[in-house]
Design a protein around this motif. Structure first.
Motif, PDB file in Angstrom:
ATOM      1  N   LEU A 116       0.838  -1.193   0.000  1.00 23.70           N
ATOM      2  CA  LEU A 116       0.000   0.000   0.000  1.00 23.70           C
ATOM      3  C   LEU A 116       0.875   1.246   0.000  1.00 23.70           C
ATOM      4  O   LEU A 116       1.844   1.325   0.749  1.00 23.70           O
ATOM      5  CB  LEU A 116      -0.899   0.009   1.247  1.00 23.70           C
ATOM      6  N   GLY A 119      -1.284   4.809   4.016  1.00 25.03           N
ATOM      7  CA  GLY A 119      -1.944   3.983   5.009  1.00 25.03           C
ATOM      8  C   GLY A 119      -1.135   2.721   5.279  1.00 25.03           C
ATOM      9  O   GLY A 119      -1.672   1.666   5.576  1.00 25.03           O
ATOM     10  N   ASN A 120       0.188   2.828   5.157  1.00 21.73           N
ATOM     11  CA  ASN A 120       1.056   1.668   5.363  1.00 21.73           C
ATOM     12  C   ASN A 120       1.399   1.450   6.822  1.00 21.73           C
ATOM     13  O   ASN A 120       1.726   0.353   7.238  1.00 21.73           O
ATOM     14  CB  ASN A 120       2.346   1.861   4.574  1.00 21.73           C
ATOM     15  N   ILE A 207      -9.247  -6.544  -1.638  1.00 18.83           N
ATOM     16  CA  ILE A 207      -8.402  -5.523  -1.005  1.00 18.83           C
ATOM     17  C   ILE A 207      -9.299  -4.486  -0.329  1.00 18.83           C
ATOM     18  O   ILE A 207      -9.194  -4.240   0.868  1.00 18.83           O
ATOM     19  CB  ILE A 207      -7.473  -4.843  -2.037  1.00 18.83           C
TER      20      ILE A 207
ATOM     21  N   HIS B  64     -10.323  -4.409   3.421  1.00 18.75           N
ATOM     22  CA  HIS B  64      -9.803  -5.682   3.939  1.00 18.75           C
ATOM     23  C   HIS B  64      -8.309  -5.643   4.200  1.00 18.75           C
ATOM     24  O   HIS B  64      -7.794  -6.488   4.919  1.00 18.75           O
ATOM     25  CB  HIS B  64     -10.126  -6.817   2.952  1.00 18.75           C
ATOM     26  N   HIS B  65      -7.608  -4.695   3.566  1.00 20.92           N
ATOM     27  CA  HIS B  65      -6.161  -4.585   3.771  1.00 20.92           C
ATOM     28  C   HIS B  65      -5.829  -3.175   4.236  1.00 20.92           C
ATOM     29  O   HIS B  65      -6.102  -2.217   3.534  1.00 20.92           O
ATOM     30  CB  HIS B  65      -5.396  -4.907   2.485  1.00 20.92           C
ATOM     31  N   ALA B  66      -5.233  -3.075   5.417  1.00 19.17           N
ATOM     32  CA  ALA B  66      -4.843  -1.773   5.955  1.00 19.17           C
ATOM     33  C   ALA B  66      -3.531  -1.951   6.708  1.00 19.17           C
ATOM     34  O   ALA B  66      -2.959  -3.048   6.718  1.00 19.17           O
ATOM     35  CB  ALA B  66      -5.937  -1.219   6.869  1.00 19.17           C
ATOM     36  N   ALA B  67      -3.063  -0.867   7.302  1.00 17.74           N
ATOM     37  CA  ALA B  67      -1.782  -0.913   8.019  1.00 17.74           C
ATOM     38  C   ALA B  67      -1.873  -1.907   9.186  1.00 17.74           C
ATOM     39  O   ALA B  67      -2.945  -2.118   9.755  1.00 17.74           O
ATOM     40  CB  ALA B  67      -1.445   0.473   8.539  1.00 17.74           C
ATOM     41  N   PRO B  68      -0.737  -2.506   9.562  1.00 21.59           N
ATOM     42  CA  PRO B  68      -0.716  -3.405  10.711  1.00 21.59           C
ATOM     43  C   PRO B  68      -1.261  -2.671  11.947  1.00 21.59           C
ATOM     44  O   PRO B  68      -0.963  -1.499  12.155  1.00 21.59           O
ATOM     45  CB  PRO B  68       0.778  -3.725  10.894  1.00 21.59           C
ATOM     46  N   ILE B  70      -4.443  -1.994  12.415  1.00 20.87           N
ATOM     47  CA  ILE B  70      -5.791  -1.494  12.130  1.00 20.87           C
ATOM     48  C   ILE B  70      -6.676  -2.705  11.871  1.00 20.87           C
ATOM     49  O   ILE B  70      -6.434  -3.460  10.919  1.00 20.87           O
ATOM     50  CB  ILE B  70      -5.788  -0.539  10.926  1.00 20.87           C
TER      51      ILE B  70
END
Lengths: 399, 129
Positions: A116, A119-120, A207, B64-68, B70
């Motif tokens: 990403l 927002g990483n 995603i 469904h995919h975000a920073a660790p 969250i």
């Protein structure tokens, strides 16, 4: 009357994993390729604009130190995913202003395996609630008041269009990715050249609904560069150079005009519509005159709204337009015959020149297996979130 | 125990929690962030305006995919609160396209973010109305 600008030479590197090349290697390969294609050298270039977002800055000078330090003005530009188009716009402005006869624009990025882009990382949390930032937030807001990730932001952009006009289903968005992945099978420089079925796309890793993994732009490494020339200078060059030169019929860069709604969700529509309208006006052409369009499909959900923003369909008619098959390479308005960002790939700073390369390739009749026959005019569009929008309209030489 | 603190300064924790927009005194443009000037008219005088707590979901994504760190999945939404658009997660309903739909009616809801140094922080989202 400002001087007209032409693309004299242009080059795109193979997109994909380039583990042994750094950003300067990619930029050098692109720039040297463009110079060779143009039939000129660094000694001829009078202005350089270069863009890179993740390499630490100063690409223009780093590039000069590898391929030619001639003391010319060098501009380092950054405009999110519109960085490449911004570099080109700077070179074209110098031509139009009469300050240069030859300009070089370069964009390069290392993006393989980055994940990403925003927002990483979550905000580090302390032992107390301490308000910080422009919202007085006591905690990280990503995941609390919506999302900062690009797949999620652009998903909302497409869903908002669906709410406004209807017809935008998960399957419709997946069909856009199906088309672009099919198109890339004819593009040897694409990061991915694999066709996916609609089922495979819809059942891929989710995603940010409705964007699955294969509906997201492909992170990859790559570079692209263009040599631009003034019309007066072009007329002094060889007939072969004049024959292959591509006219820049419109070169436009816009930012967000104020809109109430863009305070909470980035508005990628208003500035694209403004850029497209200005570009059509400059070129004296309309959407129906375009033989191909390369637009900013950073996510499948984004491509849909740009059919409408670029005037390729009637207002509110993007879903019907998509379902009609018009945007496939054998349709009435081929869109992203390169495979687009979803399949060709999206090395962010290179993208805004790579899309120009694709259009030029067709207008020159040099696009091989994926040639759009008889192409005479094309449009290239990019969006950098924030936002910046670049639109270029290109035409085949009459000579 | 100390008074709870809001997650953001535009969340007002009174008897009926609500969002509060910053309003340009000259042109009426609304914002949620700290302002230097109005991006619409350039004015530098601002007041506040309470935002209705009921609204319509005009866009969303199920992330469904975000920073660790969250928690996922969550629903990022844009809610039209009677003319003022606000960001907020859609909460108190399963995060799937069967339960979250475009055009659904929602209302502001608050929840606890937990306690630090004896102070509770309160967040907000929107739940089905």
């Amino acid at each position: 009357m400002a001087e007209n600008a032409w693309i004299l030479g242009i080059h795109m590197t193979k997109f994909g994993k380039r583990p042994t090349d750094d950003v300067v290697d990619l930029a050098s390969e692109a720039a040297l390729g463009a110079l060779k294609d143009a039939g000129v050298g660094m000694k001829d270039i009078q202005v350089l604009a270069a863009g890179n977002l993740r390499g630490g800055g100063g690409l223009a000078q780093a590039l000069q130190k590898q391929i030619g330090q001639t003391g010319i003005p060098a501009f380092n530009v950054a405009n999110a995913c519109a960085t490449g188009a911004t570099a080109l716009r700077v070179a074209i402005m110098a031509i139009k202003a009469g300050e240069a006869d030859f300009g070089l624009a370069v964009g390069a990025e290392k993006l393989s395996g980055v994940g990403l882009l925003t927002g990483n990382t979550a905000r580090a949390e302390g032992d107390e609630w301490t308000p910080a930032g422009r919202f007085g937030a006591v905690t990280g807001l990503d995941g609390r008041t919506g999302t900062e990730t690009m797949p999620g932001v652009f998903a909302q952009v497409g869903m908002e269009y669906g709410h406004k006009y209807g017809g935008a289903s998960f399957e419709l968005f997946a069909k856009i990715a199906e088309k672009n992945h099919a198109h890339s099978t004819l593009n040897p420089l694409a990061a991915y050249q694999k066709r996916f079925t609609l089922d495979q796309i819809m059942n891929d890793v989710m995603i940010a609904y409705p964007n699955t993994r294969s509906m997201c732009s492909a992170n990859c490494d790559g570079g692209a560069a263009a040599v631009v020339v003034s019309e007066a200078k072009l007329r002094t060059l060889s007939l072969e150079q004049q024959r292959r030169a591509i006219k820049v019929s419109a070169s436009v860069l816009t930012s967000d005009p104020w809109q109430a709604a863009c305070q909470v969700l980035p508005d990628i529509n208003t500035l694209t519509k403004a850029a497209a309208n200005q570009a059509y006006e400059q070129a004296g052409l309309g959407p129906s005159d375009l033989d191909l369009v390369e637009l900013h499909d950073c996510f499948a959900t984004a491509e849909l709204v740009h059919y409408d923003n670029l005037g390729l369909c009637e207002t509110g008619g993007a879903a019907d337009f998509c379902n009609s098959g018009a945007t496939w390479r054998d349709g009435t308005t081929p869109v992203n015959v390169s495979g687009g960002l979803e399949s060709k790939g999206h090395p962010i700073s290179a993208t805004g020149i790579a899309n120009i390369w694709e259009v030029c390739h067709h207008l020159r009749g040099e696009a091989g297996d994926r040639q759009i026959e008889g192409a005479r005019a094309g449009l290239a569009h990019v969006i950098g979130l924030g936002s910046a929008c670049g639109v270029h309209i290109l035409e085949k030489s009459a000579a | 125990m100390a008074e709870p603190v809001p997650m953001v300064d535009y969340l007002i924790l009174d008897e009926r929690p609500h969002l509060r927009a910053t309003l340009c005194s000259d042109c009426g443009a609304t914002y949620f962030d700290r302002r230097n000037a109005c991006a619409h008219c350039g004015g530098t005088s601002f007041s506040h305006q309470d935002v209705p707590t009921q609204g319509t979901l005009i866009s969303f994504s199920i992330v469904h995919h975000a920073a660790p760190g969250i928690p996922t999945p969550f629903v990022a939404g844009i809610v039209d609160c009677d003319g003022t658009a606000a960001r907020g997660n859609i909460i108190n309903t399963p995060p799937d396209p069967e339960h979250v739909t475009l055009g659904m009616k929602v209302r502001l809801a608050t929840y606890s973010l937990g306690e630090k140094a004896g102070v509770e922080a309160i967040g907000y989202g929107f739940e089905p109305a």
